[in-house]
Design an enzyme around this catalytic site. Structure first.
Site, PDB file in Angstrom:
ATOM      1  N   SER A 172       0.840  -1.204   0.000  1.00 33.11           N
ATOM      2  CA  SER A 172       0.000   0.000   0.000  1.00 33.11           C
ATOM      3  C   SER A 172       0.873   1.251   0.000  1.00 33.11           C
ATOM      4  CB  SER A 172      -0.947   0.001   1.214  1.00 33.11           C
ATOM      5  OG  SER A 172      -0.237  -0.258   2.404  1.00 33.11           O
ATOM      6  N   ASP A 230       5.544  -6.885   2.564  1.00 31.23           N
ATOM      7  CA  ASP A 230       4.797  -7.395   1.419  1.00 31.23           C
ATOM      8  C   ASP A 230       5.727  -7.723   0.274  1.00 31.23           C
ATOM      9  OD1 ASP A 230       2.067  -7.744   1.678  1.00 31.23           O
ATOM     10  OD2 ASP A 230       1.610  -5.623   1.390  1.00 31.23           O
ATOM     11  N   GLU A 262      -9.071 -10.045   3.966  1.00 33.56           N
ATOM     12  CA  GLU A 262      -9.415  -8.670   3.592  1.00 33.56           C
ATOM     13  C   GLU A 262     -10.788  -8.614   2.920  1.00 33.56           C
ATOM     14  OE1 GLU A 262      -6.364  -6.332   1.684  1.00 33.56           O
ATOM     15  OE2 GLU A 262      -7.732  -4.667   1.349  1.00 33.56           O
TER      16      GLU A 262
END
Ligand code: KIV
Length: 266
Positions: free
Chosen positions: A47, A85, A183
């Protein structure tokens, strides 16, 4: 205080049931504050692409971007576990996955890596775990492949999709992930998955029953963004605070109010 270990995260579910707190961070000053506040896991999420680099998705984020941000975070964090990530395209073969995960863990200071997806990452997860790299899974709405999922939409609403997600979460557990992000799935489905799995689930837009929660730091601090998903709770309005402070500084400079002689060297 010792650094949190993978075993401590797993034990939260198996032994004491204390919820796991996860928050993203991408740079040294915020990582320091997040760690100081006592979160359990700092996620250097891809993100970063949207939050810090101005992209409109996570897809353009590269290994080079991730290595740069993970290094900055790992210089700041003393207590939390650091999960990095793996960006889009960095884990599409087993060989590439092993090479890139080692760069994140060995060269940059992450303690574990996170991969998005279910059946298509099982071989990669097994190879990573087999070579000593701890892995966090991520199913449901997976931003790197959002276009294939019809956009940033809640997943698992119909019975077939729900069943597929349960199976993917179980397969990831068998492959060796130490925890799994759920998610944007219905609260009842994440409750079901959380009950079935022995490893902790970390929810984002997945209701209150998961073993832990994660949010994007800038969302919960109230930095301006074009969308505010339903699941985000804002704990501050930092965009306003920052703009007010900068306006006040500009005013003081323009009016000759800053600096004063007290703020100068004699
Ligand atoms: O990149 C990220 O910040 C994430 C979380 C939203 C789970 O993957």
């Amino acid at each position: 205080m010792n650094q949190i270990a993978i075993k401590d995260i797993i034990d939260r579910k198996r032994k004491n049931g204390k919820k796991i707190v996860v928050l993203t961070a991408y740079d040294f000053p915020f990582a320091k504050l997040v760690d100081q506040a006592g979160v359990d896991i700092v996620l250097v999420g891809d993100s970063v692409g949207m939050v810090c680099l101005g992209y409109d998705s996570t897809v353009p984020v590269t290994m080079r971007d991730m290595l740069y941000h993970v290094k900055a975070v790992s210089r700041a964090v003393k207590h939390a576990l650091i999960v990095a990530d793996m960006p889009f395209g960095s884990y599409d073969t087993v060989e590439r996955t092993l090479r890139n995960a080692k760069r994140l863990i060995q060269q940059s200071g992450a303690n574990a890596v996170k991969l998005e997806g279910g059946s298509f990452v099982l071989d990669q997860v097994k190879a990573l775990v087999g070579s000593g790299c701890p892995v966090m899974g991520h199913v449901g709405m997976t931003p790197q492949t959002a276009s294939q999922l019809g956009g940033y939409k809640v997943q698992g609403r119909n019975p077939e999709d729900a069943e597929r997600l349960v199976k993917e979460a179980q397969a990831l557990e068998r492959a060796g992930v130490f925890s799994i992000v759920l998610e944007c799935i219905p609260a009842s489905l994440s409750e079901q998955i959380t009950k079935i799995l022995k490893i902790p689930t970390i929810g984002i837009g997945a209701g209150p029953s998961t073993d832990g929660q994660v949010l994007v730091l800038h969302d919960m601090l109230g930095f301006e963004s074009s969308v505010k998903p339903r699941f985000v709770r804002r704990y501050a309005e930092l965009s306003n605070t920052v703009v007010d402070a900068i306006r006040k500084y500009s005013e003081d400079v323009r009016d000759g109010e800053y600096p004063t002689l007290d703020e100068s060297f004699q």
